[in-house]
Design an enzyme around this catalytic site. Structure first.
Site, PDB file in Angstrom:
ATOM      1  N   ASN A  79      69.648  49.105  71.809  1.00 31.82           N
ATOM      2  CA  ASN A  79      71.082  48.554  72.045  1.00 31.82           C
ATOM      3  C   ASN A  79      70.876  47.482  73.375  1.00 31.82           C
ATOM      4  O   ASN A  79      69.688  47.514  73.898  1.00 31.82           O
ATOM      5  CB  ASN A  79      71.759  49.739  72.536  1.00 31.82           C
ATOM      6  N   CYS A  88      71.871  50.594  62.362  1.00 32.33           N
ATOM      7  CA  CYS A  88      72.864  49.252  62.675  1.00 32.33           C
ATOM      8  C   CYS A  88      73.235  48.594  61.446  1.00 32.33           C
ATOM      9  O   CYS A  88      72.182  48.124  60.763  1.00 32.33           O
ATOM     10  CB  CYS A  88      72.314  48.316  63.598  1.00 32.33           C
ATOM     11  N   CYS A 231      80.764  46.087  63.960  1.00 30.63           N
ATOM     12  CA  CYS A 231      79.940  47.056  63.880  1.00 30.63           C
ATOM     13  C   CYS A 231      80.011  47.413  62.536  1.00 30.63           C
ATOM     14  O   CYS A 231      81.002  47.865  61.960  1.00 30.63           O
ATOM     15  CB  CYS A 231      80.323  48.396  64.880  1.00 30.63           C
ATOM     16  N   GLY A 232      78.803  47.360  61.732  1.00 30.28           N
ATOM     17  CA  GLY A 232      78.708  47.816  60.394  1.00 30.28           C
ATOM     18  C   GLY A 232      78.861  49.143  60.078  1.00 30.28           C
ATOM     19  O   GLY A 232      79.703  49.487  59.367  1.00 30.28           O
TER      20      GLY A 232
END
Length: 293
Positions: A79, A88, A231-232
């Site tokens: 991150n 992610c 954000c997937g």
């Protein structure tokens, strides 16, 4: 001793990353270095850093190779604050694009690419509009904690969902409430998850289902990165939560609109239970070099 870090900047619906190649796992960036690179004022600027490393070159990759010997490459993801993340969904699509562009892998439309992550091996396929990744089995995890967010009038119940990393999804009353939420502050989750969680705030489109596809709008505060344009795995969690709330008649295909664009989510049966996939664009923007102490 200074090193020159050759990098590529990429994004998936505005969720952006700095990527670099280190096949043998020789470059260990510190959390401070990662945070400095990701700083949007004094660094390159990104939601996270992805190191392209062979699975055999780091301890976390051993589990990936045991799960699938084809997972030659591992997505070593951190991150923006330097903390380690399990997975992610946008990042792994951008990572696949990067591996192709760098000539590290070769696969055509319809082929499958296995990539190791700390959340398990993930399989990707390339299509006309980007990549689709099978995120594997999902599960309800974390109960229904209360979530408090700045400029959201009252605490709201969330739904805990794991898709390899932890999420809490919160339904808001309308789009005005979604727009007014101040996600520059970390939402407070009660009780607080031990490892933290990404928090998604979601509202349905009107109508919720059109042409057999569910439609929602989402904003997200990512653990370790703050609010991001997309954000997937968060989009996947938001679609799963909305389907859960909507009941058995809800569809298994969803369109999720995020500030950075739109991604697709699909739930489908597999031998080990229901899987969920994420599809969307992945772009490489520019390359550069950094001198690091």
């Amino acid at each position: 001793m200074a090193i020159t870090l050759h990098f590529t900047k990429g994004h998936g619906t505005g969720n952006d990353f700095v990527l670099f190649t280190d096949p043998e796992g020789e470059i260990e960036l510190t959390p401070t270095q990662i945070a400095n690179i990701c700083d949007r004022h004094f660094g390159v600027g990104a939601d996270g850093i992805i190191r392209a490393v062979r699975s055999r070159s780091l301890p976390d990759g051993a589990a990936a190779l045991e799960e699938d010997s084809a997972a030659e490459w591992f997505m070593d993801y951190h991150n923006a604050d330097g903390s380690i993340a399990e997975m992610c969904g946008n990042g792994i699509r951008v990572y696949a694009r990067y591996l192709l562009a760098e000539g590290l892998v070769h696969f055509a439309d319809g082929d499958t690419l296995a990539i190791g992550t700390r959340g398990g091996v993930r399989d990707l396929q390339q299509g006309r509009n980007g990549f689709q990744v099978d995120l594997g089995r999902w599960k309800l995890d974390g109960g229904e904690p209360l979530v408090r967010a700045r400029e959201v009038p009252v605490a709201r119940p969330g739904l805990g969902i794991s898709v390899g990393n932890p999420h809490v999804v919160v339904a808001l009353a309308d789009e005005a409430e979604l727009d007014s939420a101040d996600l520059s502050y970390i939402p407070i989750i009660e009780p607080s998850p031990e490892e933290g969680a990404n928090v998604e705030f979601v509202v349905p489109r009107d109508p919720l289902v059109k042409d057999g596809i569910g439609r929602i709008r989402m904003r997200v505060h990512e653990r370790g990165s703050g609010e991001t344009l997309s954000c997937g795995t968060g989009a996947v969690a938001a679609a799963l939560a909305t389907r859960y709330w909507a009941g058995s008649a809800a569809p298994d295909q969803w369109r999720v609109d995020v500030p950075g664009g739109t991604v697709g989510v699909r739930m489908f049966p597999a031998e080990d239970g229901e899987h969920v996939s994420l599809s969307g664009p992945a772009e490489l923007v520019y390359t550069g070099a950094l001198e690091l102490d």
